[in-house]
Design a protein around this motif. Structure first.
Motif, PDB file in Angstrom:
ATOM      1  N   GLN A 391       0.816  -1.191   0.000  1.00 51.09           N
ATOM      2  CA  GLN A 391       0.000   0.000   0.000  1.00 51.09           C
ATOM      3  C   GLN A 391       0.857   1.251   0.000  1.00 51.09           C
ATOM      4  O   GLN A 391       2.004   1.262   0.441  1.00 51.09           O
ATOM      5  CB  GLN A 391      -0.935   0.010   1.215  1.00 51.09           C
ATOM      6  N   ASP A 392       0.265   2.333  -0.506  1.00 49.71           N
ATOM      7  CA  ASP A 392       0.918   3.624  -0.528  1.00 49.71           C
ATOM      8  C   ASP A 392       0.840   4.229   0.867  1.00 49.71           C
ATOM      9  O   ASP A 392      -0.232   4.611   1.324  1.00 49.71           O
ATOM     10  CB  ASP A 392       0.206   4.516  -1.558  1.00 49.71           C
ATOM     11  N   MET A 393       1.980   4.332   1.551  1.00 50.04           N
ATOM     12  CA  MET A 393       2.002   4.797   2.936  1.00 50.04           C
ATOM     13  C   MET A 393       2.386   6.270   3.042  1.00 50.04           C
ATOM     14  O   MET A 393       2.699   6.744   4.124  1.00 50.04           O
ATOM     15  CB  MET A 393       2.990   3.939   3.744  1.00 50.04           C
ATOM     16  N   THR A 394       2.357   6.983   1.910  1.00 50.40           N
ATOM     17  CA  THR A 394       2.727   8.392   1.925  1.00 50.40           C
ATOM     18  C   THR A 394       1.795   9.186   2.836  1.00 50.40           C
ATOM     19  O   THR A 394       0.581   9.200   2.654  1.00 50.40           O
ATOM     20  CB  THR A 394       2.674   8.978   0.506  1.00 50.40           C
ATOM     21  N   GLY A 395       2.364   9.873   3.830  1.00 44.67           N
ATOM     22  CA  GLY A 395       1.565  10.692   4.730  1.00 44.67           C
ATOM     23  C   GLY A 395       0.729   9.911   5.716  1.00 44.67           C
ATOM     24  O   GLY A 395      -0.139  10.486   6.376  1.00 44.67           O
ATOM     25  N   VAL A 396       0.968   8.599   5.830  1.00 41.16           N
ATOM     26  CA  VAL A 396       0.158   7.745   6.711  1.00 41.16           C
ATOM     27  C   VAL A 396       0.972   7.380   7.943  1.00 41.16           C
ATOM     28  O   VAL A 396       2.121   6.942   7.832  1.00 41.16           O
ATOM     29  CB  VAL A 396      -0.295   6.466   5.979  1.00 41.16           C
ATOM     30  N   GLU A 397       0.392   7.561   9.132  1.00 39.53           N
ATOM     31  CA  GLU A 397       1.040   7.197  10.381  1.00 39.53           C
ATOM     32  C   GLU A 397       0.424   5.911  10.917  1.00 39.53           C
ATOM     33  O   GLU A 397      -0.796   5.726  10.850  1.00 39.53           O
ATOM     34  CB  GLU A 397       0.893   8.317  11.422  1.00 39.53           C
ATOM     35  N   GLY A 398       1.271   5.052  11.453  1.00 44.20           N
ATOM     36  CA  GLY A 398       0.794   3.794  11.992  1.00 44.20           C
ATOM     37  C   GLY A 398       0.245   3.954  13.405  1.00 44.20           C
ATOM     38  O   GLY A 398       0.430   4.985  14.070  1.00 44.20           O
ATOM     39  N   ASP A 431     -13.337  12.549  22.356  1.00 38.46           N
ATOM     40  CA  ASP A 431     -12.103  12.204  21.656  1.00 38.46           C
ATOM     41  C   ASP A 431     -12.237  10.837  20.985  1.00 38.46           C
ATOM     42  O   ASP A 431     -12.635   9.862  21.628  1.00 38.46           O
ATOM     43  CB  ASP A 431     -10.926  12.169  22.641  1.00 38.46           C
ATOM     44  N   ILE A 432     -11.909  10.781  19.706  1.00 35.74           N
ATOM     45  CA  ILE A 432     -11.992   9.525  18.955  1.00 35.74           C
ATOM     46  C   ILE A 432     -10.625   9.205  18.386  1.00 35.74           C
ATOM     47  O   ILE A 432      -9.988  10.062  17.745  1.00 35.74           O
ATOM     48  CB  ILE A 432     -13.011   9.596  17.808  1.00 35.74           C
ATOM     49  N   THR A 433     -10.167   7.999  18.630  1.00 35.07           N
ATOM     50  CA  THR A 433      -8.981   7.479  17.969  1.00 35.07           C
ATOM     51  C   THR A 433      -9.444   6.539  16.866  1.00 35.07           C
ATOM     52  O   THR A 433     -10.177   5.592  17.128  1.00 35.07           O
ATOM     53  CB  THR A 433      -8.077   6.725  18.958  1.00 35.07           C
ATOM     54  N   ILE A 434      -9.027   6.814  15.641  1.00 37.68           N
ATOM     55  CA  ILE A 434      -9.522   6.058  14.490  1.00 37.68           C
ATOM     56  C   ILE A 434      -8.364   5.302  13.855  1.00 37.68           C
ATOM     57  O   ILE A 434      -7.306   5.887  13.583  1.00 37.68           O
ATOM     58  CB  ILE A 434     -10.149   6.999  13.434  1.00 37.68           C
ATOM     59  N   ILE A 435      -8.578   4.010  13.630  1.00 34.24           N
ATOM     60  CA  ILE A 435      -7.602   3.220  12.874  1.00 34.24           C
ATOM     61  C   ILE A 435      -8.302   2.611  11.667  1.00 34.24           C
ATOM     62  O   ILE A 435      -9.489   2.288  11.715  1.00 34.24           O
ATOM     63  CB  ILE A 435      -6.933   2.128  13.737  1.00 34.24           C
ATOM     64  N   GLU A 436      -7.566   2.474  10.586  1.00 38.19           N
ATOM     65  CA  GLU A 436      -8.102   1.981   9.312  1.00 38.19           C
ATOM     66  C   GLU A 436      -6.977   1.266   8.579  1.00 38.19           C
ATOM     67  O   GLU A 436      -5.816   1.690   8.640  1.00 38.19           O
ATOM     68  CB  GLU A 436      -8.641   3.167   8.488  1.00 38.19           C
ATOM     69  N   SER A 437      -7.308   0.170   7.881  1.00 36.32           N
ATOM     70  CA  SER A 437      -6.282  -0.611   7.177  1.00 36.32           C
ATOM     71  C   SER A 437      -6.177  -0.259   5.701  1.00 36.32           C
ATOM     72  O   SER A 437      -5.324  -0.790   5.003  1.00 36.32           O
ATOM     73  CB  SER A 437      -6.579  -2.113   7.319  1.00 36.32           C
ATOM     74  N   ASP A 438      -7.018   0.637   5.206  1.00 34.89           N
ATOM     75  CA  ASP A 438      -6.988   1.059   3.808  1.00 34.89           C
ATOM     76  C   ASP A 438      -6.292   2.413   3.731  1.00 34.89           C
ATOM     77  O   ASP A 438      -6.832   3.438   4.157  1.00 34.89           O
ATOM     78  CB  ASP A 438      -8.411   1.152   3.253  1.00 34.89           C
ATOM     79  N   THR A 439      -5.077   2.431   3.191  1.00 30.84           N
ATOM     80  CA  THR A 439      -4.308   3.673   3.166  1.00 30.84           C
ATOM     81  C   THR A 439      -4.940   4.728   2.261  1.00 30.84           C
ATOM     82  O   THR A 439      -4.813   5.925   2.521  1.00 30.84           O
ATOM     83  CB  THR A 439      -2.872   3.401   2.713  1.00 30.84           C
ATOM     84  N   GLU A 440      -5.600   4.306   1.198  1.00 33.37           N
ATOM     85  CA  GLU A 440      -6.256   5.278   0.335  1.00 33.37           C
ATOM     86  C   GLU A 440      -7.382   5.989   1.087  1.00 33.37           C
ATOM     87  O   GLU A 440      -7.590   7.197   0.922  1.00 33.37           O
ATOM     88  CB  GLU A 440      -6.803   4.593  -0.913  1.00 33.37           C
ATOM     89  N   MET A 441      -8.105   5.250   1.924  1.00 33.89           N
ATOM     90  CA  MET A 441      -9.156   5.856   2.734  1.00 33.89           C
ATOM     91  C   MET A 441      -8.551   6.833   3.746  1.00 33.89           C
ATOM     92  O   MET A 441      -9.101   7.910   4.010  1.00 33.89           O
ATOM     93  CB  MET A 441      -9.947   4.770   3.453  1.00 33.89           C
ATOM     94  N   ASP A 456      -4.441  -2.630  11.712  1.00 33.39           N
ATOM     95  CA  ASP A 456      -5.353  -3.749  11.517  1.00 33.39           C
ATOM     96  C   ASP A 456      -5.941  -4.131  12.867  1.00 33.39           C
ATOM     97  O   ASP A 456      -5.223  -4.606  13.761  1.00 33.39           O
ATOM     98  CB  ASP A 456      -4.602  -4.932  10.902  1.00 33.39           C
ATOM     99  N   GLY A 457      -7.253  -3.921  13.042  1.00 32.45           N
ATOM    100  CA  GLY A 457      -7.903  -4.189  14.320  1.00 32.45           C
ATOM    101  C   GLY A 457      -7.915  -5.646  14.718  1.00 32.45           C
ATOM    102  O   GLY A 457      -8.290  -5.967  15.853  1.00 32.45           O
ATOM    103  N   ARG A 458      -7.514  -6.550  13.830  1.00 34.29           N
ATOM    104  CA  ARG A 458      -7.472  -7.973  14.160  1.00 34.29           C
ATOM    105  C   ARG A 458      -6.198  -8.352  14.896  1.00 34.29           C
ATOM    106  O   ARG A 458      -6.041  -9.502  15.314  1.00 34.29           O
ATOM    107  CB  ARG A 458      -7.609  -8.803  12.892  1.00 34.29           C
ATOM    108  N   ARG A 459      -5.286  -7.396  15.045  1.00 32.88           N
ATOM    109  CA  ARG A 459      -4.007  -7.668  15.714  1.00 32.88           C
ATOM    110  C   ARG A 459      -4.035  -7.077  17.121  1.00 32.88           C
ATOM    111  O   ARG A 459      -4.344  -5.901  17.318  1.00 32.88           O
ATOM    112  CB  ARG A 459      -2.854  -7.074  14.903  1.00 32.88           C
ATOM    113  N   LEU A 460      -3.659  -7.889  18.089  1.00 33.64           N
ATOM    114  CA  LEU A 460      -3.703  -7.464  19.486  1.00 33.64           C
ATOM    115  C   LEU A 460      -2.708  -6.336  19.749  1.00 33.64           C
ATOM    116  O   LEU A 460      -3.004  -5.408  20.516  1.00 33.64           O
ATOM    117  CB  LEU A 460      -3.413  -8.659  20.405  1.00 33.64           C
ATOM    118  N   ASP A 461      -1.508  -6.392  19.128  1.00 36.98           N
ATOM    119  CA  ASP A 461      -0.522  -5.339  19.360  1.00 36.98           C
ATOM    120  C   ASP A 461      -1.017  -3.991  18.852  1.00 36.98           C
ATOM    121  O   ASP A 461      -0.755  -2.946  19.453  1.00 36.98           O
ATOM    122  CB  ASP A 461       0.808  -5.702  18.703  1.00 36.98           C
TER     123      ASP A 461
END
Length: 621
Positions: A391-398, A431-441, A456-461
């Motif tokens: 995936q294109d990770m430009t500008g995306v923080e993990g 306050d909302i913390t949002i995680i998403e696995s689609d970098t384009e989104m 990826d919300g399926r990972r415990l870490d």
């Protein structure tokens, strides 16, 4: 005369039958409708069953499908939107055309063609098939995604390139100097005048005309006017020596901000679909099997070499413009073919004497075969493993960059559902913390001011890094059923005291979430469908009390279905209280006493639940 009309009608029936049989079959096989149309054309064409002897005659009519297709694309491309896409159009698009054109020209020159012939042959292959690419994007639901929009931008640039390329063919044509210069300047002048005239008429004249026609309240006149606009623009551009499709596209863009845009789109759509299918069939007809059999080593080598070189150029440009590896491979597979405008360019080159007849036939066969191989190339990508690095990770923080948070709400998934669900919380300052696995989104959301982290919300870490153990609630808004269930099971196992709310796809999925211990589940269409049905009843004149009573009855029957599918009394109560927002009262006889429902009414509700637990086709609702 009657016999001639009967013969014409038989030809029409044959074409329709070929499409009706081939397309569903190929889609069932997972090969897509485009390949089905091409195969149908090959079977009924002059080199198959020979139902048609002149595929070019069919192709000329079928090109109207491409014309109407580009008109509809133009209707979706407001000038402001085109201006916003200028970076992709004139950046990625121009770069891709230049790189692929240069590589293919070197390839054609290396096999013995002269520089002018090599350049025209290469540029014809550079112009990807707008019809095939857009059809595949539409079937896969990728047209409005970020990657899809980038591909559309490049296709627009390639379609625009046909205008200067036709002028280049005129310049390279073997004619006398004086005659060539005079005719070329005249041609350029006519083309410019046609474009200015089309823009002027489309921008300032057509909307008042459609307003007058609308006052006549004659639907067929509006349809005729829509066809007149499309075909008139196409004919005007063709008369000026330009592309019919680009004329229709320009007219669509000029009308994209008109109040009649949706009406025009609805009027043109049926003709577009039929004629576009006819175009693909005619392309299949035009594949000269005898020529392929005679020159198959040359044609096969040409298809492999030109598709490989063009795909390499597309891949390099895509990676250079910050696409991920998988995204670049997808673009290369999708756009690695030659397109319908190559037929126009090669025909012009043959007419001016730049191409010999045999070279034109070989190049046309290469284009047709490359178009036929495109659905297979896209299908082959499914077998490539996906991964984070694709995936294109430009500008995306993990998620590991979130830091320490507490007292927040964790949202997993930020598609259409999550975006709407977040608005109420944000409006209350939560306050909302949002995680998403689609970098384009993620990148698209950043453009609207949302800070979304990759994870990826399926990972415990990832859940720990996102602060799941300190969250006030966890909202599972992903659109994949299996992923949603897996996330709920993981969260309830690791953080059993944290409330978990999840988006459910349908009733079976809701049942799985309930069994996994979810605190709240919402089927993504259930509540909206109830509200929609209530609005329809009110519109039809039903009283509010009656609407409310009917809604309550629907919810009771839905609760009964949950019980019939075996989730148990307690889980049915949870589902009823949370998923359907009612008092936890399962429909079993002991629980219903004192509710004011007679035994006969209970029996009716339960029987209705049994009858309506499935769709008409047998699928659970």
């Amino acid at each position: 005369m009657a016999a001639e009309h009967g013969s014409d009608l038989s030809s029409v029936v044959t074409v329709l039958a070929a499409g009706v049989v081939a397309v569903p079959l190929f889609r069932w096989l997972g090969l897509g409708s485009v390949l089905g149309y091409l195969a149908a054309g090959l079977v009924i064409g002059p080199f198959g069953l020979a139902v048609f002897s002149d595929p070019q005659a069919v192709l000329h009519v079928a090109e109207l499908g491409v014309v109407m297709f580009l008109f509809i694309i133009g209707l979706e491309m407001q000038p402001s939107r085109l201006w916003g896409m200028r970076g992709d159009i004139f950046g990625s698009g121009l770069t891709q055309v230049a790189v692929c054109g240069g590589l293919l020209t070197l390839l054609c020159w290396a096999v013995g063609l002269s520089w002018p012939v090599a350049f025209v042959a290469s540029m014809g292959f550079v112009l990807s098939s707008t019809a095939i690419v857009m059809q595949i994007l539409e079937e896969r639901g990728e047209t409005n995604g970020l990657a899809g929009q980038r591909i559309v931008s490049i296709l627009l640039l390639e379609d625009l390139a046909i205008v200067p390329l036709l002028a280049v063919v005129a310049l390279l044509a073997p004619v006398s100097v004086g005659e060539g210069r005079t005719s070329q300047w005249v041609t350029v002048g006519i083309a410019v005048a046609a474009i200015v005239g089309l823009v002027t008429i489309s921008r300032w004249l057509l909307t008042p005309v459609f307003s007058l026609l609308a006052k006549a309240h004659a639907r067929e006149v509006m349809t005729a006017a829509a066809l007149l606009v499309v075909l008139g623009a196409a004919v005007a551009m063709q008369a000026a020596g330009l592309s019919m499709a680009m004329g229709a596209f320009a007219a669509g863009v000029m009308l994209s901000e008109s109040t009649f845009r949706r009406q025009l789109e609805a009027d043109i759509e049926p003709f577009r679909g039929i004629l576009l299918g006819l175009f693909f069939i005619s392309v299949g007809m035009s594949l000269d099997i005898a020529l392929v059999g005679r020159d198959w080593p040359l044609i096969l080598a040409g298809v492999i070499a030109m598709m490989a070189v063009k795909s390499l150029g597309i891949f390099l440009v895509a990676r250079f413009t910050c696409s991920g590896t998988r995204g670049a491979l997808h673009r290369a597979a999708l756009m690695g073919q030659g397109g319908e405008f190559a037929f126009v360019l090669y025909a012009a080159a043959a007419a001016t004497g730049l191409f010999e007849a045999r070279l034109n036939a070989v190049l046309t066969a290469i284009i047709v075969l490359s178009m036929a191989l495109t659905p297979l190339a896209v299908l082959a990508l499914r077998f490539l493993p996906a991964g984070k690095s694709d995936q294109d990770m430009t500008g995306v923080e993990g998620a590991d960059q979130i830091g320490t948070v507490s007292g927040h709400v964790l949202m997993i998934g930020f598609g259409r559902f999550g975006q709407v669900a977040s608005q109420s919380l944000l409006a209350r300052g939560i306050d909302i913390t949002i995680i998403e696995s689609d970098t384009e989104m993620i990148q698209a959301a950043a453009g609207f001011g949302f800070k979304v982290y990759y994870g990826d919300g399926r990972r415990l870490d990832v859940l720990h890094a996102s602060g799941a153990e300190h969250a006030r609630a966890i909202l599972v808004c992903v659109d994949d059923r299996e992923s949603a269930t897996e996330i709920v099971e993981l969260v309830k196992g690791e953080f059993p005291l944290t409330p978990v709310l999840a988006r459910a796809y349908d009733r079976p999925h809701a049942l799985r979430l309930i069994r996994a211990g979810v605190d709240y589940q919402m089927r993504e269409t259930f509540e909206s469908a109830i509200v929609f049905g209530n609005a329809a009843l009110r519109q039809l004149g039903f009283e509010e009390d009656e609407v409310a009573e009917l809604e309550a009855d629907i919810r009771r029957r839905d609760r009964a279905r949950l019980e019939l599918e075996g989730i148990g009394d307690r889980q049915a109560s949870i589902a009823l209280m949370h998923g359907n927002q009612m008092t936890p009262t399962p429909l079993v006889r002991p629980k219903q006493e004192g509710q004011g429902l007679s035994e006969e009414t209970i029996a009716v509700i339960q029987e209705a639940a049994r009858r309506e637990a499935l769709h008409a086709d047998g699928r659970p609702i």
